[in-house]
Write a protein that holds these residues in place. Structure first.
Motif, PDB file in Angstrom:
ATOM      1  N   CYS A   1       0.856  -1.190   0.000  1.00 36.90           N
ATOM      2  CA  CYS A   1       0.000   0.000   0.000  1.00 36.90           C
ATOM      3  C   CYS A   1       0.891   1.238   0.000  1.00 36.90           C
ATOM      4  CB  CYS A   1      -0.895   0.012   1.236  1.00 36.90           C
ATOM      5  SG  CYS A   1      -2.155  -1.271   1.220  1.00 36.90           S
ATOM      6  N   GLY A   2       0.710   2.072  -1.008  1.00 33.11           N
ATOM      7  CA  GLY A   2       1.505   3.283  -1.130  1.00 33.11           C
ATOM      8  C   GLY A   2       2.846   3.086  -1.769  1.00 33.11           C
ATOM      9  N   GLU A   3       3.208   1.862  -2.126  1.00 36.52           N
ATOM     10  CA  GLU A   3       4.517   1.628  -2.746  1.00 36.52           C
ATOM     11  C   GLU A   3       4.563   2.269  -4.120  1.00 36.52           C
ATOM     12  OE1 GLU A   3       7.271  -2.091  -4.420  1.00 36.52           O
ATOM     13  OE2 GLU A   3       5.450  -2.488  -3.247  1.00 36.52           O
ATOM     14  N   VAL A   4       5.683   2.900  -4.434  1.00 37.83           N
ATOM     15  CA  VAL A   4       5.891   3.563  -5.714  1.00 37.83           C
ATOM     16  C   VAL A   4       6.932   2.767  -6.488  1.00 37.83           C
ATOM     17  CG1 VAL A   4       6.649   5.657  -6.868  1.00 37.83           C
ATOM     18  CG2 VAL A   4       5.287   5.812  -4.794  1.00 37.83           C
ATOM     19  N   ARG A   5       6.548   2.391  -7.744  1.00 39.55           N
ATOM     20  CA  ARG A   5       7.465   1.606  -8.572  1.00 39.55           C
ATOM     21  C   ARG A   5       7.439   2.156  -9.993  1.00 39.55           C
ATOM     22  NH1 ARG A   5       7.520  -4.853  -8.217  1.00 39.55           N
ATOM     23  NH2 ARG A   5       7.694  -4.201  -6.028  1.00 39.55           N
ATOM     24  N   ARG A   6       8.604   2.136 -10.586  1.00 31.27           N
ATOM     25  CA  ARG A   6       8.758   2.647 -11.950  1.00 31.27           C
ATOM     26  C   ARG A   6       8.702   1.480 -12.923  1.00 31.27           C
ATOM     27  NH1 ARG A   6      12.826   4.005 -15.758  1.00 31.27           N
ATOM     28  NH2 ARG A   6      12.538   6.066 -16.725  1.00 31.27           N
ATOM     29  N   THR A   7       7.873   1.615 -13.949  1.00 32.00           N
ATOM     30  CA  THR A   7       7.774   0.625 -15.011  1.00 32.00           C
ATOM     31  C   THR A   7       7.791   1.349 -16.349  1.00 32.00           C
ATOM     32  OG1 THR A   7       6.460  -1.212 -15.880  1.00 32.00           O
ATOM     33  CG2 THR A   7       5.253   0.650 -15.002  1.00 32.00           C
ATOM     34  N   THR A   8       7.683   0.600 -17.422  1.00 33.51           N
ATOM     35  CA  THR A   8       7.764   1.181 -18.765  1.00 33.51           C
ATOM     36  C   THR A   8       6.566   0.724 -19.577  1.00 33.51           C
ATOM     37  OG1 THR A   8      10.184   1.133 -18.662  1.00 33.51           O
ATOM     38  CG2 THR A   8       9.182   1.426 -20.839  1.00 33.51           C
ATOM     39  N   VAL A   9       6.020   1.637 -20.338  1.00 35.31           N
ATOM     40  CA  VAL A   9       4.923   1.327 -21.254  1.00 35.31           C
ATOM     41  C   VAL A   9       5.375   1.655 -22.670  1.00 35.31           C
ATOM     42  CG1 VAL A   9       3.876   3.614 -20.942  1.00 35.31           C
ATOM     43  CG2 VAL A   9       2.498   1.725 -21.783  1.00 35.31           C
TER      44      VAL A   9
ATOM     45  N   ARG B   1      16.811 -12.139  -3.634  1.00 37.75           N
ATOM     46  CA  ARG B   1      17.701 -10.993  -3.587  1.00 37.75           C
ATOM     47  C   ARG B   1      17.024  -9.847  -2.865  1.00 37.75           C
ATOM     48  NH1 ARG B   1      16.598  -7.387  -7.884  1.00 37.75           N
ATOM     49  NH2 ARG B   1      14.981  -8.161  -9.304  1.00 37.75           N
ATOM     50  N   ASP B   2      17.866  -8.956  -2.309  1.00 33.30           N
ATOM     51  CA  ASP B   2      17.357  -7.827  -1.543  1.00 33.30           C
ATOM     52  C   ASP B   2      16.925  -6.719  -2.494  1.00 33.30           C
ATOM     53  OD1 ASP B   2      17.908  -9.175   0.750  1.00 33.30           O
ATOM     54  OD2 ASP B   2      19.895  -8.250   1.022  1.00 33.30           O
ATOM     55  N   VAL B   3      15.774  -6.180  -2.186  1.00 32.74           N
ATOM     56  CA  VAL B   3      15.200  -5.112  -3.013  1.00 32.74           C
ATOM     57  C   VAL B   3      14.798  -3.982  -2.088  1.00 32.74           C
ATOM     58  CG1 VAL B   3      13.393  -4.488  -4.627  1.00 32.74           C
ATOM     59  CG2 VAL B   3      14.400  -6.768  -4.718  1.00 32.74           C
ATOM     60  N   VAL B   4      15.123  -2.763  -2.515  1.00 34.94           N
ATOM     61  CA  VAL B   4      14.736  -1.585  -1.762  1.00 34.94           C
ATOM     62  C   VAL B   4      13.409  -1.070  -2.302  1.00 34.94           C
ATOM     63  CG1 VAL B   4      15.341   0.764  -1.094  1.00 34.94           C
ATOM     64  CG2 VAL B   4      17.124  -0.976  -1.277  1.00 34.94           C
ATOM     65  N   LEU B   5      12.442  -0.975  -1.414  1.00 38.20           N
ATOM     66  CA  LEU B   5      11.123  -0.504  -1.789  1.00 38.20           C
ATOM     67  C   LEU B   5      10.937   0.912  -1.294  1.00 38.20           C
ATOM     68  CD1 LEU B   5       8.990  -3.655  -0.850  1.00 38.20           C
ATOM     69  CD2 LEU B   5      10.133  -3.140  -3.021  1.00 38.20           C
ATOM     70  N   GLU B   6      10.295   1.717  -2.109  1.00 33.65           N
ATOM     71  CA  GLU B   6       9.972   3.082  -1.740  1.00 33.65           C
ATOM     72  C   GLU B   6       8.485   3.284  -1.897  1.00 33.65           C
ATOM     73  OE1 GLU B   6      12.249   5.722  -4.101  1.00 33.65           O
ATOM     74  OE2 GLU B   6      14.175   5.206  -3.174  1.00 33.65           O
ATOM     75  N   GLY B   7       7.999   4.219  -1.046  1.00 36.40           N
ATOM     76  CA  GLY B   7       6.564   4.455  -1.127  1.00 36.40           C
ATOM     77  C   GLY B   7       6.153   5.777  -0.557  1.00 36.40           C
ATOM     78  N   GLN B   8       4.912   6.109  -0.784  1.00 32.09           N
ATOM     79  CA  GLN B   8       4.319   7.348  -0.303  1.00 32.09           C
ATOM     80  C   GLN B   8       2.938   7.038   0.233  1.00 32.09           C
ATOM     81  OE1 GLN B   8       6.241  10.040  -3.947  1.00 32.09           O
ATOM     82  NE2 GLN B   8       4.083  10.144  -3.483  1.00 32.09           N
TER      83      GLN B   8
ATOM     84  N   PRO C   1       8.437   6.049 -19.438  1.00 25.23           N
ATOM     85  CA  PRO C   1       8.407   5.593 -18.048  1.00 25.23           C
ATOM     86  C   PRO C   1       7.024   5.828 -17.450  1.00 25.23           C
ATOM     87  CG  PRO C   1      10.275   7.042 -18.477  1.00 25.23           C
ATOM     88  CD  PRO C   1       9.371   7.160 -19.654  1.00 25.23           C
ATOM     89  N   LEU C   2       6.598   4.894 -16.646  1.00 23.42           N
ATOM     90  CA  LEU C   2       5.296   4.959 -16.001  1.00 23.42           C
ATOM     91  C   LEU C   2       5.497   4.631 -14.527  1.00 23.42           C
ATOM     92  CD1 LEU C   2       2.176   5.215 -16.385  1.00 23.42           C
ATOM     93  CD2 LEU C   2       2.132   2.726 -16.668  1.00 23.42           C
ATOM     94  N   TRP C   3       5.046   5.572 -13.702  1.00 20.56           N
ATOM     95  CA  TRP C   3       5.155   5.381 -12.262  1.00 20.56           C
ATOM     96  C   TRP C   3       3.828   4.834 -11.744  1.00 20.56           C
ATOM     97  CZ3 TRP C   3       9.472   5.897  -9.316  1.00 20.56           C
ATOM     98  CH2 TRP C   3      10.573   6.517  -9.921  1.00 20.56           C
ATOM     99  N   LEU C   4       3.956   3.823 -10.872  1.00 21.72           N
ATOM    100  CA  LEU C   4       2.781   3.211 -10.268  1.00 21.72           C
ATOM    101  C   LEU C   4       2.862   3.383  -8.761  1.00 21.72           C
ATOM    102  CD1 LEU C   4       2.681  -0.167 -12.244  1.00 21.72           C
ATOM    103  CD2 LEU C   4       1.547   1.976 -12.831  1.00 21.72           C
ATOM    104  N   ARG C   5       1.739   3.608  -8.185  1.00 23.23           N
ATOM    105  CA  ARG C   5       1.657   3.726  -6.729  1.00 23.23           C
ATOM    106  C   ARG C   5       0.602   2.757  -6.228  1.00 23.23           C
ATOM    107  NH1 ARG C   5      -1.733   6.433  -3.333  1.00 23.23           N
ATOM    108  NH2 ARG C   5      -0.947   6.837  -1.240  1.00 23.23           N
ATOM    109  N   GLY C   6       0.997   1.906  -5.252  1.00 24.31           N
ATOM    110  CA  GLY C   6       0.091   0.910  -4.734  1.00 24.31           C
ATOM    111  C   GLY C   6      -1.145   1.513  -4.109  1.00 24.31           C
ATOM    112  N   PRO C   7      -2.289   0.875  -4.280  1.00 26.63           N
ATOM    113  CA  PRO C   7      -3.525   1.402  -3.685  1.00 26.63           C
ATOM    114  C   PRO C   7      -3.393   1.520  -2.172  1.00 26.63           C
ATOM    115  CG  PRO C   7      -3.997  -0.336  -5.259  1.00 26.63           C
ATOM    116  CD  PRO C   7      -2.516  -0.357  -5.044  1.00 26.63           C
ATOM    117  N   ASP C   8      -4.153   2.462  -1.604  1.00 31.67           N
ATOM    118  CA  ASP C   8      -4.116   2.664  -0.160  1.00 31.67           C
ATOM    119  C   ASP C   8      -4.797   1.527   0.596  1.00 31.67           C
ATOM    120  OD1 ASP C   8      -2.761   5.040  -0.475  1.00 31.67           O
ATOM    121  OD2 ASP C   8      -4.595   6.239  -0.634  1.00 31.67           O
ATOM    122  N   GLN C   9      -5.720   0.832  -0.032  1.00 30.72           N
ATOM    123  CA  GLN C   9      -6.466  -0.231   0.635  1.00 30.72           C
ATOM    124  C   GLN C   9      -5.884  -1.575   0.232  1.00 30.72           C
ATOM    125  OE1 GLN C   9      -9.321   0.338   2.757  1.00 30.72           O
ATOM    126  NE2 GLN C   9      -8.793  -1.764   3.306  1.00 30.72           N
ATOM    127  N   GLU C  10      -5.668  -2.438   1.203  1.00 22.95           N
ATOM    128  CA  GLU C  10      -5.140  -3.756   0.893  1.00 22.95           C
ATOM    129  C   GLU C  10      -6.214  -4.599   0.205  1.00 22.95           C
ATOM    130  OE1 GLU C  10      -4.459  -6.501   4.023  1.00 22.95           O
ATOM    131  OE2 GLU C  10      -5.795  -5.453   5.411  1.00 22.95           O
TER     132      GLU C  10
END
Length: 1319
Positions: free
Chosen positions: A894-902, A1140-1147, A959-968
């Protein structure tokens, strides 16, 4: 029986007419042959008298003879006819007669209406019943008119009956067809006519008394001889003829001779004027005369050769008859017949009647008992016979010619021939007793038969028709005498008499009894007449009619009468069609198909077999396979039609309402890490809610592209059409883009079917109004093989690729149909097609639109709208965009921000522009343009493509930024991509592309924030942050990096707490406090539409927001406590993905709307909602899902529905009992899914108390289970007769166990009226 051209009286009189023989000299025969006729044939049309004759009976009473007809035949022909009366030649003759008599084309048809049955006969009946006749109902209405009953004729039966009676063998037990007189005919051109007459007289005497010629038979020893001098007017010597005639009168008397002048027409005038030919209808084809003999008993005749042969069968082979005769000659012949009858024949008969009567009267002087005893002792009256071959000897008795019993029979026959039926009946009755006493059963049966006929023909007779006489005669002929011919004659006479008296049931029973296995033709004709008897009853027995018509058709078929068999089956089909008689319909249609094919009618045969296969058959698999093979064989044997006209095939069934159409290329599958946009496909089912959602998104995009205004006439894009979409307008397809049609085939049979070379049929009209159906306009796809297992429903998809602009219409499907053999072993799961029997045909696609229900006319009738899903308009080329997503996630916190490509690609032939995107979750994504951060994910701004145009074949990645929904939970996110053509003036203004993504959101941080006012006009913002991530597999620690704000009115400007770095482990919580201040005036007023963003780091340095910071709700000035502040918590976490270890960022975004109000992110879950579903199930099209069950509301929906059940009318004897009590049932229906308590109050109000009252308990309490329907018994008491309304009980209901019992009235019902009458 069917109506005959003659009445029964005329039929009997013609069947038993006085017989007259003709003996001509060679010269006289030569004169007649000038007209292609013999002398007897010359007289035949004039043998019915037009005036009345008179005779005197033995009591000297004058008796009138009306409408008398004499039967004239040559002596040689009569002898040959008697010799040819054997079974085989006679059956061959009768078969040819029936074969040549067919229903006349265009003749007036008979029809009748019996209940809801409409039966038509004749040629129109065949057309109305035949499966290939497309206007059956209209034809029946034209025939039946106002629905009355019409008579029906069967001329083939009348022709059979007439020829049967004429060919009946001559017997010694009766004298009706024995010759009474002989016409001796000589020519006036003879050297000595008198000598010629003398020779003819001697020849007649030799024939009658010589003994070497048994036939013809003569009535009396002293046969009347009438001398006729034939004179040729054109070539003869008239004075010589007159002199010879005078000599004849001197010798034979003026009453015994006649001069007949013929051939008055000169040879020069014979072709100038057409003279009527009255001989055609009396003469048979000479090639079919009985003397030809031979042939089988039931000749298997070849198929009918058409109506021309039937007409030729009725006409003689010699051409026009009477070519040398004038109308004056016709009158002379008619006058001659009348003079012979009145001056010769009738006096001769009267004389013989008197003589026979005198002999019988003289014998009456002896005692009857003594006379009988003398005969028994000395055998003077009869001679016993043993084992004779003649039918008369079956009784063991043979009477000599002078026996008194035969004299009585002779007198009876003479009286019958001259229509003295009363005296004839008396003599027949007397003879019957004598024959029965002597056990002469053949003679007795003949006397019984004629006694019954004479009793019927008596004018004004008091005695009824003795039908039992006929029954006894038939039984005696058939069982005792073994004479089927006489039994059949007797049955024909009796059935016609019974029919004339309206006793159709008795007539039908008699006719059915006469059927047997020895003669199929006779049985077929009798069964057909029995069927007509059933349908002509006062209450028509229609099903018995059809059943016996089927039996008649079967016997006709065995007799080789295929056209008559086909007619019978078609008439029976009118009764069985469409009334649930599936097996009977199959049998009839199958037989109709075979008979039609045998007759060379391939098209009707194929239509009949098509009906056998079209109906939902209940036959076995073997029988269905036989039907299919017959159908394929008939189609293969039929003459090929035009190349562009394929025959209609009945199999397999195409479910036309389920036809679906897709427009556009099929999307390419995912390649590697690329995930293609889902768009629309035929694999998806229609969801009305989603269709409305896509339409709303398209409206938003179109309005944004046109400056906020929606263009007039906008219609949502429909790439896939089915029965649930709006198909009133023709869809639009693009050149060089396929049109895919999905068809559902159903195999109704229990045998497999094999289809090959399956393709669509189409028509195309170019924009220049020319019809073009060549391969250049449309390219169809062909499926080589398509197998259907027994009773299987299977779909297939066929493509059409339009190459030009214009109007295209899909009209049907073409394919080759073959029967498939079952798999030979268990390993072979698919049947193998049998290519030996394969038919190329088609099925038309006619899709009916939805039923109209708008106007009153629509509701009163059955009307359907149009459905044009198969009529696309082909437009000019358009751009075609493809969208691929690279590394698109399926799970986010929830709130995670990830960069993808379209990736956007144009695979069309035209450049595209104006690319926009809309989504049901606009805060889920944001595009990143070059040189700037991520932009908003709204449809207001186009997608940032360089130059704004994608040319054909060009692709671009953004580039397309995605942000995870606030509700699980699992979220269904829809994207709609909108683009336009770079070229203008096209019919299609824009195109869209759909994509649906499923994101599983997991828990991360929970933020609860609130704001309180502080001194100096500022505010304090308190935040409570907790790590609520799942402990298994999720990140264990979150690092809060920065807190930012976005608002047009407030901003965060000072961090109070924490003072150091903030890290939260699992289930740890941190409290943060910030100071907020109003935005400076210069910043707040300068540009009101742009929010003010403020960042406060937590000791790690300032972090740039990866996702756009937008206020959650725009505020344009409001109350004093309105805050309108969005607080953004930026975090990062360490997780393990794929080892592998991944760093997650979110808002995390928290929207503070006002001072003193708390805000939570993620928002709290609805406790009443169902648990999260990991899989999404598609609901059936219809209204939105109902909310969870809740206690039934008190208002306004009713809890209980009521209804009263009672008799509409009730009679009561009020004189015996002053009160009438009627039982009434009150039905209570629980409308909800919870228990309900019901109270029924039966106390009457004051206005109805004086009318009637309820007896028993005045109040009832009932508890109903969920959805229960219960009946409660009541009793109503009435003091007097009248009309009463029983709907007076007051019913209240409430939820079971509800405190306070707030009652709700039950659903009101209409008035329940009952009529109380006096008995």
């Amino acid at each position: 029986m069917a109506r005959c051209a003659q009445s029964v009286e005329e039929f009997i009189q013609d069947a038993f007419a006085p017989a007259v023989a003709v003996l001509c000299s060679g010269e006289a025969e030569r004169l007649c042959r000038k007209n292609d006729l013999s002398f007897s044939e010359l007289l035949r049309p004039f043998c019915r008298l037009t005036s009345e004759g008179h005779i005197r009976d033995p009591n000297n009473q004058v008796h009138v003879v009306k409408n008398l007809r004499i039967c004239v035949s040559d002596i040689a022909a009569a002898g040959a006819a008697g010799a040819a009366a054997a079974a085989a030649p006679r059956r061959r003759l009768l078969s040819e007669v029936v074969q040549s008599t067919q229903p006349q084309e265009g003749a007036a048809a008979g029809a009748m209406t019996a209940g809801d049955y409409e039966i038509s006969f004749g040629d129109d009946a065949v057309r109305a019943s035949a499966p290939w006749h497309s206007v059956r109902e209209r034809t029946l209405r034209e025939i039946c008119g106002g629905g009355g009953r019409h008579t029906v004729t069967t001329p083939w039966f009348e022709a059979y009956r007439e020829n049967f009676l004429q060919s009946t063998p001559v017997s010694e037990h009766e004298f009706l067809n024995h010759h009474l007189a002989c016409l001796l005919v000589a020519s006036s051109s003879e050297p000595s006519p008198v000598d010629q007459f003398q020779q003819l007289s001697q020849e007649q005497h030799r024939v009658q008394h010589g003994g070497d010629v048994p036939l013809p038979r003569w009535f009396t020893p002293n046969t009347l001889k009438y001398y006729v001098l034939l004179h040729d007017v054109a070539d003869g010597d008239e004075p010589r003829a007159d002199a010879a005639y005078e000599d004849m009168k001197q010798r034979y008397g003026a009453q015994g001779c006649h001069l007949l002048k013929i051939n008055s027409r000169p040879a020069s005038e014979r072709g100038a004027e057409q003279i009527p030919d009255p001989w055609s209808q009396y003469l048979q084809r000479r090639g079919q005369d009985p003397e030809d003999g031979g042939g089988p008993a039931e000749a298997e005749l070849p198929p009918e050769e058409g109506a021309a042969d039937a007409e030729a069968a009725k006409a003689p082979a010699g051409g026009n008859h009477g070519a040398c005769l004038t109308l004056i000659d016709h009158d002379r012949i008619r006058q001659f017949v009348q003079e012979f009858t009145f001056r010769g024949l009738l006096p001769h008969i009267e004389k013989n009647i008197r003589q026979l009567n005198d002999q019988l009267v003289s014998r009456k002087g002896l005692s009857r008992s003594l006379f009988t005893a003398t005969k028994k002792w000395f055998g003077g009256g009869k001679i016993p016979e043993k084992g004779g071959a003649e039918p008369k000897s079956a009784s063991g008795v043979l009477y000599p010619p002078e026996a008194p019993e035969l004299q009585i029979r002779k007198m009876a026959d003479l009286c019958f021939l001259v229509q003295h039926y009363e005296l004839a009946y008396s003599c027949y009755h007397t003879a019957k007793k004598d024959f029965l006493s002597d056990q002469a059963m053949l003679y007795a049966a003949g006397a019984l038969e004629m006694a019954a006929v004479a009793a019927f023909l008596q004018a004004g007779a008091s005695r009824p028709y003795p039908a039992h006489y006929m029954d006894t005669a038939i039984q005696t002929y058939r069982d005792v005498c073994r004479n089927g011919v006489l039994a059949e004659r007797c049955a024909l006479l009796s059935a016609d008499i019974l029919k004339s008296q309206g006793k159709f049931s008795e007539a039908a029973t008699l006719l059915i009894k006469m059927t047997s296995e020895d003669c199929d033709l006779r049985s077929a004709l009798l069964l057909e007449q029995a069927a007509h008897c059933f349908v002509n009853m006062r209450t028509p027995m229609v099903r018995k009619f059809s059943f016996h018509m089927i039996l008649a058709g079967h016997r006709f078929s065995k007799a080789g009468q295929r056209r008559h068999a086909l007619r019978c089956y078609l008439q029976a089909l009118q009764v069985y069609r469409g009334r649930g008689w599936a097996l009977a319909e199959d049998h009839i249609n199958f037989t109709v198909g075979r008979q039609s094919f045998t007759l060379g009618r391939a098209e009707p045969a194929a239509a009949a077999f098509r009906l056998v296969l079209s109906n939902d058959s209940r036959q076995t698999a073997a029988q269905q396979g036989a039907f299919l093979r017959e159908f394929l064989f008939v189609h293969q044997s039929a003459a090929p039609g035009p190349p562009d006209e394929l025959p209609l095939l009945p199999l397999p069934h195409i479910q036309t309402p389920a036809v679906r159409v897709y427009f556009g290329h099929e999307r390419r599958p995912a390649q590697g890490e690329k995930q293609a946009a889902t768009h629309v496909s035929l694999d998806q089912e229609l969801d009305h809610e989603q269709a409305a959602m896509w339409a709303r998104l398209e409206e938003r995009l179109l309005a944004a592209a046109h400056g906020g205004a929606l263009p007039a006439g906008f219609q949502p894009t429909q790439s896939c059409l089915d029965q649930h979409t709006d198909n009133q307008r023709p869809p639009q397809a693009v050149v060089n883009e396929p049109v895919v049609v999905e068809l559902a085939f159903r195999n109704p049979l229990k045998v497999p079917l094999a289809l090959s070379n399956l393709s669509l049929l189409w028509t195309f009209q170019a924009n220049d109004a020319t019809t073009d159906e060549d391969s250049e306009a449309v390219t169809p796809q062909t499926i080589q093989e398509f197998l259907l297992n027994p009773e299987e429903t299977k779909t297939t998809r066929l493509k059409l690729l339009p190459r030009r602009t214009g109007q295209m219409k899909v009209t049907g499907v073409a394919y080759e149909l073959a029967a498939a053999a079952a798999a030979p072993c268990a390993e072979a799961s698919q049947p193998e097609p049998l290519r030996a029997l394969a038919v190329r045909g088609r099925q038309d696609l006619h899709i009916r639109g939805p039923r109209l229900n708008l106007t009153k006319e629509d509701k009163m009738s059955v009307r359907h709208g149009v459905d044009r899903r198969l009529e696309p308009v082909i437009t000019a080329p358009m751009p075609l965009m493809e969208v691929f997503f690279l590394d698109f996630p399926t799970a986010l916190l929830c709130g995670e921000v990830r960069r993808t490509t379209v990736e956007f690609g144009n695979v069309g032939a035209v450049a595209l522009c104006g690319l926009r995107v809309a989504s049901t979750h606009p805060d889920f994504f944001a595009f990143e343009s070059r040189g700037s951060g991520p932009g908003p994910g709204t449809e207001q701004d186009p997608v940032p493509i360089d130059g704004g145009v994608l040319r054909p074949g060009q692709s671009v990645q953004l580039p397309l930024w995605l942000r995870g929904p606030d509700q699980e939970g699992v979220h269904e996110i829809h994207f709609l991509f909108y683009y336009q053509s770079a070229e203008s003036g096209l019919k299609v203004s824009h195109r869209v592309l759909r994509h649906t993504a499923f994101i599983c959101a997991g828990r991360s941080l929970s933020v609860r924030a609130s704001a309180r006012r502080s001194g100096g006009g500022g505010a304090l913002v308190f935040m409570d942050v907790e790590n609520i991530a799942a402990s298994d597999g999720g990140p264990r620690q979150f690092h809060i990096l920065q807190v930012s704000s976005s608002s047009r009115r407030w901003r965060l400007h000072q961090r109070i707490n924490p003072t150091a770095d903030c890290k939260l482990a699992s289930r740890e919580r941190a409290k943060l406090c910030f100071r907020a201040a109003p935005c400076p005036r210069s910043e707040g007023d300068g540009e009101r539409e742009r929010p003010v963003v403020a960042d406060l780091d937590l000791g790690v340095g300032r972090v740039k927001a990866a996702f756009p910071l937008l206020p959650r709700r725009a505020g344009a000035g409001g109350t004093r406590d309105e805050l309108d502040l969005t607080v953004v918590v930026m975090w990062k976490a360490l997780a393990v993905e794929d080892g592998r270890d991944v760093v997650l960022e979110g808002q995390l975004h928290v929207a503070l709307q006002a001072l003193g109000q708390d805000a939570v992110s993620p928002p709290p879950k609805d406790e009443a909602a169902a648990e999260m579903l990991l899989l999404k199930f598609r609901a059936e099209p219809g209204p939105a899902a109902a909310p969870p069950p809740s206690p039934p509301p008190a208002e306004p929906a009713p809890l209980v529905k009521t209804s009263l059940e009672h008799p509409e009318n009730f009679s009561h004897a009020f004189r015996r009992s002053s009160l009438c009590v009627v039982p009434v049932a009150l039905t209570l229906s629980n409308c909800c899914s919870d228990p309900v308590d019901v109270d029924v109050d039966l106390t009457n109000s004051s206005d109805v108390h004086s009318c009637f009252s309820w007896v028993g308990k005045s109040r009832l309490a009932v508890r109903l289970r969920p959805r229960e329907v219960r009946s409660v018994g009541l009793r109503a008491c009435f003091p007097r007769a009248g009309v009463y309304n029983l709907n007076t009980p007051r019913v209240s209901a409430w939820a079971a166990g509800t405190a306070g019992r707030r009652a709700a009235p039950a659903a009101a019902a209409g008035p329940a009226l009952i009529v109380i009458g006096c008995a």
